[in-house]
Enzyme design. Structure first.
Site: not given
Length: 150
Positions: A50, A53-55, A60
């Site tokens: 994750q 892409g986050h971020f 986070v």
């Protein structure tokens, strides 16, 4: 006198939960008391998918995955309290209320997840949950899970 086990390692967790990488959100259960409480940990690693892409510029841990970790912890407590799942049973995450995200969770953090059993009615169990990092609450919510055959 026998002492009942009150912890679970990853192998024991995988015997109860159907989740696997990258969606297994509980690494270890540090304590539980049937029909009362369970405390688990989730080690947050920068290598988790994750974070691509986050971020990318500021990783986070997604709040929805903190809630998922709580839901998995409630499933573990429910199965330990009311019996292990049969081959075709799951605890489905049924609802969440009063979710609050108080502080970002970042790679390197260790989430301590505490869930408390409140009641069970017609196969639907209610829980309170909190997630902490370094003793500080980062998320809290009321959760319901439904035990169902598939």
């Amino acid at each position: 006198m026998t002492t009942e086990q009150t912890t679970m390692n990853i192998t024991e967790i995988q015997e109860l939960l159907p989740h696997r990488y990258p969606f297994l959100m509980v690494d270890r259960v540090t304590s539980f008391e049937k029909e009362k409480t369970l405390t688990a940990i989730k080690n947050v690693s920068v290598n988790e998918p994750q974070f691509t892409g986050h971020f990318p510029q500021l990783p986070v841990f997604p709040g929805v995955l903190i809630l998922e970790a709580m839901a998995q912890a409630t499933g573990l407590l429910a199965f330990k309290s009311f019996g292990a799942p049969s081959g075709n049973e799951l605890y489905y995450f049924a609802s969440v209320d009063k979710a609050k995200f108080r502080k970002p969770v970042v790679p390197g953090d260790q989430l301590v997840i505490e869930v408390e059993f409140l009641k069970e009615r017609r196969g639907i169990a209610s829980f309170n949950g909190v997630a902490k990092v370094d003793g500080v609450v980062v998320c809290s919510a009321e959760l319901k899970c439904a035990r169902r055959e598939f």
